[in-house]
Motif scaffolding. Structure first.
Motif, PDB file in Angstrom:
ATOM      1  N   ALA A 234       0.830  -1.209   0.000  1.00 41.85           N
ATOM      2  CA  ALA A 234       0.000   0.000   0.000  1.00 41.85           C
ATOM      3  C   ALA A 234       0.863   1.256   0.000  1.00 41.85           C
ATOM      4  N   ASP A 235       1.939   1.234   0.822  1.00 39.42           N
ATOM      5  CA  ASP A 235       2.814   2.406   0.921  1.00 39.42           C
ATOM      6  C   ASP A 235       3.535   2.687  -0.401  1.00 39.42           C
ATOM      7  N   SER A 236       3.798   1.643  -1.183  1.00 45.13           N
ATOM      8  CA  SER A 236       4.551   1.792  -2.428  1.00 45.13           C
ATOM      9  C   SER A 236       3.658   1.707  -3.664  1.00 45.13           C
ATOM     10  N   ALA A 237       2.341   1.771  -3.466  1.00 46.77           N
ATOM     11  CA  ALA A 237       1.373   1.715  -4.574  1.00 46.77           C
ATOM     12  C   ALA A 237       1.599   0.484  -5.448  1.00 46.77           C
ATOM     13  N   THR A 238       1.811  -0.657  -4.805  1.00 48.14           N
ATOM     14  CA  THR A 238       2.020  -1.922  -5.495  1.00 48.14           C
ATOM     15  C   THR A 238       0.713  -2.705  -5.524  1.00 48.14           C
ATOM     16  N   ASP A 239       0.265  -3.099  -6.703  1.00 44.59           N
ATOM     17  CA  ASP A 239      -0.975  -3.849  -6.825  1.00 44.59           C
ATOM     18  C   ASP A 239      -0.800  -5.339  -6.597  1.00 44.59           C
ATOM     19  N   LEU A 240       0.365  -5.859  -6.948  1.00 40.72           N
ATOM     20  CA  LEU A 240       0.536  -7.306  -6.960  1.00 40.72           C
ATOM     21  C   LEU A 240       1.989  -7.656  -6.687  1.00 40.72           C
ATOM     22  N   VAL A 241       2.214  -8.694  -5.880  1.00 39.31           N
ATOM     23  CA  VAL A 241       3.535  -9.285  -5.689  1.00 39.31           C
ATOM     24  C   VAL A 241       3.449 -10.725  -6.163  1.00 39.31           C
ATOM     25  N   ILE A 242       4.403 -11.126  -7.021  1.00 42.48           N
ATOM     26  CA  ILE A 242       4.393 -12.463  -7.602  1.00 42.48           C
ATOM     27  C   ILE A 242       5.754 -13.105  -7.329  1.00 42.48           C
ATOM     28  N   LEU A 243       5.726 -14.228  -6.612  1.00 37.47           N
ATOM     29  CA  LEU A 243       6.945 -14.909  -6.203  1.00 37.47           C
ATOM     30  C   LEU A 243       7.030 -16.277  -6.850  1.00 37.47           C
TER      31      LEU A 243
ATOM     32  N   ALA B  96       0.322 -13.037 -19.612  1.00 38.96           N
ATOM     33  CA  ALA B  96      -1.075 -13.246 -19.220  1.00 38.96           C
ATOM     34  C   ALA B  96      -1.719 -11.984 -18.651  1.00 38.96           C
ATOM     35  N   MET B  97      -0.929 -10.918 -18.477  1.00 38.70           N
ATOM     36  CA  MET B  97      -1.438  -9.674 -17.907  1.00 38.70           C
ATOM     37  C   MET B  97      -1.504  -8.594 -18.987  1.00 38.70           C
ATOM     38  N   ASP B  98      -2.103  -7.467 -18.636  1.00 40.63           N
ATOM     39  CA  ASP B  98      -2.327  -6.380 -19.597  1.00 40.63           C
ATOM     40  C   ASP B  98      -1.407  -5.210 -19.257  1.00 40.63           C
ATOM     41  N   SER B  99      -0.241  -5.174 -19.908  1.00 38.07           N
ATOM     42  CA  SER B  99       0.709  -4.051 -19.800  1.00 38.07           C
ATOM     43  C   SER B  99       1.060  -3.690 -18.358  1.00 38.07           C
ATOM     44  N   PRO B 100       1.482  -4.672 -17.557  1.00 29.97           N
ATOM     45  CA  PRO B 100       1.840  -4.334 -16.171  1.00 29.97           C
ATOM     46  C   PRO B 100       3.132  -3.522 -16.114  1.00 29.97           C
ATOM     47  N   LYS B 101       3.264  -2.721 -15.036  1.00 27.12           N
ATOM     48  CA  LYS B 101       4.494  -1.985 -14.771  1.00 27.12           C
ATOM     49  C   LYS B 101       5.279  -2.792 -13.738  1.00 27.12           C
ATOM     50  N   ARG B 102       6.449  -3.284 -14.145  1.00 29.12           N
ATOM     51  CA  ARG B 102       7.177  -4.271 -13.366  1.00 29.12           C
ATOM     52  C   ARG B 102       8.397  -3.695 -12.663  1.00 29.12           C
TER      53      ARG B 102
ATOM     54  N   ALA C 237      -6.116  -9.435 -11.351  1.00 29.46           N
ATOM     55  CA  ALA C 237      -4.803  -9.041 -11.851  1.00 29.46           C
ATOM     56  C   ALA C 237      -4.752  -8.833 -13.355  1.00 29.46           C
ATOM     57  N   LYS C 238      -5.897  -8.807 -14.024  1.00 31.43           N
ATOM     58  CA  LYS C 238      -5.878  -8.635 -15.477  1.00 31.43           C
ATOM     59  C   LYS C 238      -6.235  -7.217 -15.906  1.00 31.43           C
ATOM     60  N   ARG C 239      -6.410  -6.337 -14.929  1.00 28.23           N
ATOM     61  CA  ARG C 239      -6.661  -4.940 -15.262  1.00 28.23           C
ATOM     62  C   ARG C 239      -5.407  -4.331 -15.877  1.00 28.23           C
ATOM     63  N   PRO C 240      -5.552  -3.394 -16.797  1.00 33.48           N
ATOM     64  CA  PRO C 240      -4.373  -2.833 -17.471  1.00 33.48           C
ATOM     65  C   PRO C 240      -3.538  -1.963 -16.547  1.00 33.48           C
ATOM     66  N   GLY C 241      -2.229  -2.018 -16.776  1.00 32.05           N
ATOM     67  CA  GLY C 241      -1.309  -1.084 -16.134  1.00 32.05           C
ATOM     68  C   GLY C 241      -1.070  -1.296 -14.663  1.00 32.05           C
ATOM     69  N   LEU C 242      -1.270  -2.513 -14.151  1.00 28.63           N
ATOM     70  CA  LEU C 242      -1.032  -2.747 -12.731  1.00 28.63           C
ATOM     71  C   LEU C 242       0.448  -2.588 -12.393  1.00 28.63           C
ATOM     72  N   SER C 243       0.711  -2.128 -11.187  1.00 31.99           N
ATOM     73  CA  SER C 243       2.075  -2.037 -10.676  1.00 31.99           C
ATOM     74  C   SER C 243       2.387  -3.348  -9.962  1.00 31.99           C
ATOM     75  N   ILE C 244       3.332  -4.125 -10.524  1.00 31.11           N
ATOM     76  CA  ILE C 244       3.603  -5.445  -9.965  1.00 31.11           C
ATOM     77  C   ILE C 244       5.057  -5.574  -9.561  1.00 31.11           C
ATOM     78  N   VAL C 245       5.273  -6.429  -8.588  1.00 22.84           N
ATOM     79  CA  VAL C 245       6.615  -6.796  -8.151  1.00 22.84           C
ATOM     80  C   VAL C 245       6.834  -8.255  -8.519  1.00 22.84           C
ATOM     81  N   LEU C 246       7.912  -8.517  -9.265  1.00 27.54           N
ATOM     82  CA  LEU C 246       8.298  -9.871  -9.629  1.00 27.54           C
ATOM     83  C   LEU C 246       9.512 -10.294  -8.805  1.00 27.54           C
ATOM     84  N   ASP C 247       9.479 -11.521  -8.370  1.00 29.25           N
ATOM     85  CA  ASP C 247      10.622 -12.119  -7.684  1.00 29.25           C
ATOM     86  C   ASP C 247      11.799 -12.192  -8.653  1.00 29.25           C
ATOM     87  N   GLU C 248      12.899 -11.508  -8.323  1.00 28.74           N
ATOM     88  CA  GLU C 248      14.048 -11.483  -9.233  1.00 28.74           C
ATOM     89  C   GLU C 248      14.744 -12.834  -9.329  1.00 28.74           C
TER      90      GLU C 248
END
Length: 364
Positions: free
Chosen positions: A16-25, A121-127, A97-108
């Protein structure tokens, strides 16, 4: 609330503090830390997806029964016969998670094919990656984690003390490694890694322990760690074997120890990691050995032996109370010897607490 519920709630607050919609590990120590689930990692996609109000797994059916022993989160299972696409689509629908332009965090640490499968599978996420979410949380150790790390460090102390009593001319680096590993196993720990450098081999920071033979009047470097209770230790000590310690070795060891002390003095909550590195590096540079300190000052330690925070000359990370990291300056004189002295510390409000109780400057 259990430990994994607490960690999930803390992650959602940082999201919430970082405006992150999704974390994917992916299957990783990040997944283990957050959920307690440590599935077999292979080519079969395994994911944890976390949103503000949902968390669940993409899970191969053959791993599901085992994984369910460790979590109550929902599983979106898939079998080899059908593939993961349908289950992944359902999981992303559940997470909205299929809404366009979500802010996501990917496990590096995730496999590239897993990451691309999700992104496709997503719509133009910001990673971006995990540094300001789960990475930051993992860098802040609670007292349970601190106790586990301290316990493992003290066992490592005992192993190194024991190994030093077994040193004798004619033994190989591998012989000394075996003594350490046998001690770990006899005391309920698993060997994590061991670097033994006799003589000039100590000048290679990541030397591969081998058949080099110990002789009288030779430098010895021991960098070793074990794992107990799911957490590792890591410590380096350097000393002279024999009665005729050269003045240059004494000087180098004194400078490296002073660099450790300078870093300890600099490390405080609110200080940048690069400034701690700089404090140690200045001591070595002022002594004329600057080009011989060839690596970063330190790395975080937790479930992984190397994790955030990294203590480098370029790291702008602001250190916080609860961070655990190594302080390990070194001077490496190619063809002659190397000296590295390493402590693992947890940062407290007034400065670092050292986990090891073993003297830093050892004499046989």
């Amino acid at each position: 609330m259990g430990i994994y519920d607490t960690r999930l709630a803390s992650l959602r607050k940082l999201m919430a503090d970082s405006a992150t919609d999704l974390v994917i590990l992916g299957p990783s120590t990040n997944m283990l830390w957050l959920t307690g689930v440590d599935p077999h990692g292979d080519e079969r996609p395994v994911l944890t997806v976390v949103s503000a109000d949902f968390a669940g797994f993409l899970m191969p059916a053959l791993n599901a029964d085992m994984a369910r022993q460790h979590t109550d989160l929902p599983f979106f299972e898939w079998a080899d016969a059908q593939g993961p696409a349908e289950a992944l689509s359902a999981l992303l629908d559940a997470a909205d998670a299929k809404r366009p332009g979500l802010s996501i965090v990917l496990d590096e640490t995730m496999r590239a094919d897993f990451a691309l499968m999700v992104l496709d599978a997503m719509d133009s996420p910001k990673r971006r990656f995990t540094a300001d979410t789960i990475g930051r949380l993992r860098a802040m150790k609670d007292e349970t984690e601190a106790d586990l790390l301290r316990t493992c460090a003290r066992l490592n102390d005992d192993a190194v003390r024991h190994a030093m009593t077994q040193l004798k001319a004619g033994m190989t680096e591998l012989d000394l490694q075996a003594i350490l590993h046998d001690y770990y196993k006899a005391h309920g720990a698993a060997p994590e890694f061991t670097i033994i450098g006799f003589g000039a081999n100590g000048a290679f920071p990541h030397h591969h322990t081998g058949d080099a033979v110990l002789a009288d009047d030779m430098a010895v470097l021991i960098d070793t760690g074990c794992r107990i209770g799911g957490y590792p230790s890591d410590m380096t000590r350097s000393f002279w074997f024999g009665p005729n310690e050269p003045e240059e070795y004494k000087t180098v060891r004194r400078v490296v120890n002073a660099a450790v002390e300078a870093a300890m003095d600099a490390a405080r909550p609110g200080v940048k990691a690069c400034d701690v590195d700089a404090a140690a590096r200045k001591v070595i540079e002022d002594a004329g050995y600057g080009p011989r300190f060839v690596h970063r000052l330190g790395h975080g330690l937790g479930i992984d032996v190397h994790e955030t925070p990294y203590i480098t000359s370029t790291a702008e990370t602001v250190l916080e109370a609860g961070n655990v990291f190594s302080i390990e300056p070194g001077i490496y004189l190619t063809g002659n010897f190397g000296v590295r002295l390493e402590e693992i510390v947890i940062l407290r409000e007034k400065g670092p607490e050292i986990f090891s109780g073993l003297e830093r400057v050892l004499d046989l």
